[in-house]
Motif scaffolding. Sequence first.
Motif, PDB file in Angstrom:
ATOM      1  N   GLN A  95      -0.998 -17.211  -5.993  1.00 23.95           N
ATOM      2  CA  GLN A  95      -2.302 -16.564  -5.856  1.00 23.95           C
ATOM      3  C   GLN A  95      -2.709 -15.933  -7.190  1.00 23.95           C
ATOM      4  O   GLN A  95      -1.869 -15.410  -7.935  1.00 23.95           O
ATOM      5  CB  GLN A  95      -2.249 -15.487  -4.771  1.00 23.95           C
ATOM      6  CG  GLN A  95      -1.965 -16.024  -3.387  1.00 23.95           C
ATOM      7  CD  GLN A  95      -3.089 -16.927  -2.880  1.00 23.95           C
ATOM      8  OE1 GLN A  95      -4.254 -16.725  -3.183  1.00 23.95           O
ATOM      9  NE2 GLN A  95      -2.713 -17.932  -2.089  1.00 23.95           N
ATOM     10  N   THR A  96      -3.996 -15.978  -7.482  1.00 22.44           N
ATOM     11  CA  THR A  96      -4.529 -15.423  -8.727  1.00 22.44           C
ATOM     12  C   THR A  96      -5.770 -14.594  -8.416  1.00 22.44           C
ATOM     13  O   THR A  96      -6.333 -14.659  -7.317  1.00 22.44           O
ATOM     14  CB  THR A  96      -4.908 -16.542  -9.709  1.00 22.44           C
ATOM     15  OG1 THR A  96      -5.928 -17.355  -9.117  1.00 22.44           O
ATOM     16  CG2 THR A  96      -3.699 -17.403 -10.057  1.00 22.44           C
ATOM     17  N   ASP A  97      -6.194 -13.814  -9.401  1.00 21.27           N
ATOM     18  CA  ASP A  97      -7.470 -13.095  -9.346  1.00 21.27           C
ATOM     19  C   ASP A  97      -7.579 -12.216  -8.097  1.00 21.27           C
ATOM     20  O   ASP A  97      -8.376 -12.478  -7.191  1.00 21.27           O
ATOM     21  CB  ASP A  97      -8.644 -14.085  -9.403  1.00 21.27           C
ATOM     22  CG  ASP A  97      -8.572 -14.977 -10.628  1.00 21.27           C
ATOM     23  OD1 ASP A  97      -8.417 -14.435 -11.729  1.00 21.27           O
ATOM     24  OD2 ASP A  97      -8.638 -16.208 -10.473  1.00 21.27           O
ATOM     25  N   PHE A  98      -6.785 -11.151  -8.078  1.00 25.84           N
ATOM     26  CA  PHE A  98      -6.801 -10.233  -6.938  1.00 25.84           C
ATOM     27  C   PHE A  98      -6.496  -8.813  -7.402  1.00 25.84           C
ATOM     28  O   PHE A  98      -5.938  -8.599  -8.495  1.00 25.84           O
ATOM     29  CB  PHE A  98      -5.796 -10.657  -5.865  1.00 25.84           C
ATOM     30  CG  PHE A  98      -4.368 -10.743  -6.339  1.00 25.84           C
ATOM     31  CD1 PHE A  98      -3.564  -9.611  -6.421  1.00 25.84           C
ATOM     32  CD2 PHE A  98      -3.819 -11.970  -6.709  1.00 25.84           C
ATOM     33  CE1 PHE A  98      -2.257  -9.691  -6.863  1.00 25.84           C
ATOM     34  CE2 PHE A  98      -2.505 -12.058  -7.146  1.00 25.84           C
ATOM     35  CZ  PHE A  98      -1.718 -10.921  -7.228  1.00 25.84           C
ATOM     36  N   LEU A  99      -6.871  -7.858  -6.565  1.00 26.56           N
ATOM     37  CA  LEU A  99      -6.564  -6.448  -6.778  1.00 26.56           C
ATOM     38  C   LEU A  99      -5.960  -5.893  -5.494  1.00 26.56           C
ATOM     39  O   LEU A  99      -6.554  -6.031  -4.430  1.00 26.56           O
ATOM     40  CB  LEU A  99      -7.818  -5.656  -7.157  1.00 26.56           C
ATOM     41  CG  LEU A  99      -7.666  -4.150  -7.420  1.00 26.56           C
ATOM     42  CD1 LEU A  99      -8.736  -3.673  -8.396  1.00 26.56           C
ATOM     43  CD2 LEU A  99      -7.761  -3.314  -6.134  1.00 26.56           C
ATOM     44  N   ILE A 100      -4.787  -5.289  -5.593  1.00 26.18           N
ATOM     45  CA  ILE A 100      -4.147  -4.622  -4.462  1.00 26.18           C
ATOM     46  C   ILE A 100      -4.323  -3.123  -4.634  1.00 26.18           C
ATOM     47  O   ILE A 100      -4.054  -2.576  -5.706  1.00 26.18           O
ATOM     48  CB  ILE A 100      -2.644  -4.950  -4.379  1.00 26.18           C
ATOM     49  CG1 ILE A 100      -2.424  -6.457  -4.327  1.00 26.18           C
ATOM     50  CG2 ILE A 100      -2.009  -4.269  -3.171  1.00 26.18           C
ATOM     51  CD1 ILE A 100      -0.960  -6.852  -4.449  1.00 26.18           C
ATOM     52  N   ASP A 101      -4.767  -2.460  -3.584  1.00 31.16           N
ATOM     53  CA  ASP A 101      -4.998  -1.010  -3.622  1.00 31.16           C
ATOM     54  C   ASP A 101      -4.330  -0.379  -2.406  1.00 31.16           C
ATOM     55  O   ASP A 101      -4.776  -0.555  -1.280  1.00 31.16           O
ATOM     56  CB  ASP A 101      -6.498  -0.714  -3.619  1.00 31.16           C
ATOM     57  CG  ASP A 101      -6.812   0.779  -3.633  1.00 31.16           C
ATOM     58  OD1 ASP A 101      -5.874   1.605  -3.607  1.00 31.16           O
ATOM     59  OD2 ASP A 101      -8.007   1.124  -3.665  1.00 31.16           O
ATOM     60  N   LEU A 102      -3.247   0.339  -2.636  1.00 30.85           N
ATOM     61  CA  LEU A 102      -2.543   1.046  -1.566  1.00 30.85           C
ATOM     62  C   LEU A 102      -2.695   2.543  -1.804  1.00 30.85           C
ATOM     63  O   LEU A 102      -1.985   3.134  -2.616  1.00 30.85           O
ATOM     64  CB  LEU A 102      -1.063   0.649  -1.539  1.00 30.85           C
ATOM     65  CG  LEU A 102      -0.173   1.370  -0.520  1.00 30.85           C
ATOM     66  CD1 LEU A 102      -0.672   1.155   0.903  1.00 30.85           C
ATOM     67  CD2 LEU A 102       1.274   0.914  -0.660  1.00 30.85           C
ATOM     68  N   GLY A 103      -3.672   3.140  -1.125  1.00 22.27           N
ATOM     69  CA  GLY A 103      -3.887   4.571  -1.254  1.00 22.27           C
ATOM     70  C   GLY A 103      -4.147   5.029  -2.672  1.00 22.27           C
ATOM     71  O   GLY A 103      -3.716   6.117  -3.071  1.00 22.27           O
ATOM     72  N   GLY A 104      -4.836   4.206  -3.471  1.00 20.03           N
ATOM     73  CA  GLY A 104      -5.139   4.568  -4.851  1.00 20.03           C
ATOM     74  C   GLY A 104      -4.131   4.069  -5.859  1.00 20.03           C
ATOM     75  O   GLY A 104      -4.344   4.197  -7.069  1.00 20.03           O
ATOM     76  N   ASN A 105      -3.038   3.483  -5.388  1.00 22.95           N
ATOM     77  CA  ASN A 105      -2.079   2.814  -6.274  1.00 22.95           C
ATOM     78  C   ASN A 105      -2.501   1.355  -6.371  1.00 22.95           C
ATOM     79  O   ASN A 105      -2.444   0.623  -5.377  1.00 22.95           O
ATOM     80  CB  ASN A 105      -0.666   2.926  -5.717  1.00 22.95           C
ATOM     81  CG  ASN A 105      -0.154   4.349  -5.685  1.00 22.95           C
ATOM     82  OD1 ASN A 105       0.505   4.799  -6.612  1.00 22.95           O
ATOM     83  ND2 ASN A 105      -0.474   5.065  -4.617  1.00 22.95           N
ATOM     84  N   MET A 106      -2.927   0.921  -7.555  1.00 24.22           N
ATOM     85  CA  MET A 106      -3.534  -0.394  -7.713  1.00 24.22           C
ATOM     86  C   MET A 106      -2.791  -1.224  -8.747  1.00 24.22           C
ATOM     87  O   MET A 106      -2.261  -0.704  -9.729  1.00 24.22           O
ATOM     88  CB  MET A 106      -4.986  -0.268  -8.179  1.00 24.22           C
ATOM     89  CG  MET A 106      -5.850   0.606  -7.305  1.00 24.22           C
ATOM     90  SD  MET A 106      -7.551   0.663  -7.956  1.00 24.22           S
ATOM     91  CE  MET A 106      -8.206   2.049  -7.039  1.00 24.22           C
TER      92      MET A 106
END
Length: 309
Positions: free
Chosen positions: A165-176
Motif C-alpha cells: 500500500q502507498t500514499d496514506f496517512l495513519i492517525d491514532l489519537g494525533g499520533n500520525m
Amino acid sequence: MGTTVTVTLRANQPERLATIRPIVAQALTEIETDLSIFRPNSTLAIINATAGHGTPILLSTNAANGIALACHWAAVSQGAFDPTIGPLMNLWGFRSKTITEPPTPHSITQTLSRIGWTAIHLHPATATNPATAHLTKPGMHLDLGGIAKGQAVDLAWHRLRLNHQTDFLIDLGGNMRVHGTPHPSAKGWRIGIRNPFTSQDHLDIGTIILTNGQAVATSGNYEQYVELNGKRYTHIIDPRTGWPVSGIASVTVVAPDATTADALSTTLFVIGPQAGLKLLQTLPGCHALWIPDTQPISPITSPGLKLQK
C-alpha cells in the motif's frame, strides 16, 4: 487505547479501503491486547498484577519490543520518560479514581518509591526461550501511554507497506505517520499544528509537511487534566519529581517513525526547550516545536523544523 484511528487515502482510491481496514485493525488489536492499560487481561495488566512476585511473564514480540523501546527512551531521557509512571498517574486521578485536591508531598514521596524503570527486568527472546519480563518491586505499575500509540501506528504502517500500500496517512489519537503524498502534485502531507489555547481548527498556528515515512506527535496540557482547588494540572507528570509539568502548553515532534515521535514528545514536554534542544542534537531526523503556556503564542522551534502559515 481510549482513542480513535483514521486512515486517509487519495480521494480517487476508495476501493482500497476494503483491503486496508482489516490490516490496520489487526495491528491495533495486537498492540492493545499486549500493551493497553484499559484491558484488565492485557499482557501489561498481568505484569502489573504480579509486580514484586518475581514471576517472569511471557511476552509476544510486540510486547517485548514495546517494553524494550520504553526502556530505551527512559535511558535516553535519563528518567524524564519512565514507563513505570503508573502509580503517579493513579495518585493524580488520571487512571483509577477521582480526586478533589492535590496529593500531599508525603504521598508523592511514598509513590516515588515505586517509580523507576531500572526495576523492569526484561529478558529478550533467545533461540530456545521466549522473551519475559517482570517488575521487581511490589506496587509498581507499567503504563506505556507515552509510547504504545506510536508503536501501534508503526506496526500498522509496516503492515500496509508489506501489503504494497502507498500514499496514506495513519492517525491514532494525533499520533500520525505518512507514506507518499495525498495527490500526485503534492510535496507531502500537510499537517496543522494546533493552537493549544483554542479548539477551533481554523486557528492552527501553522502547518508542517510530512514526507518519506515521517511521523508527528503532540503532547499537550489541554485535553487530559484535572482541576483541583481552582488550579489545572496536566496529565504529563515528571516521574523524577512526581508533579505534573507546568509552563508548557504543547510540544510537537517530527521524527522518522511514530514510536520515536510519541516518546519524544512526552520527553521534551517534561525536560523543556533548553535541555530538549540539546537532546535533539543527538537524534538525527528529529525536530520539535514547543509552545509555552503563556500568551501571546511564542513558539520555540528546533533547527530543521519548518512551520508554514
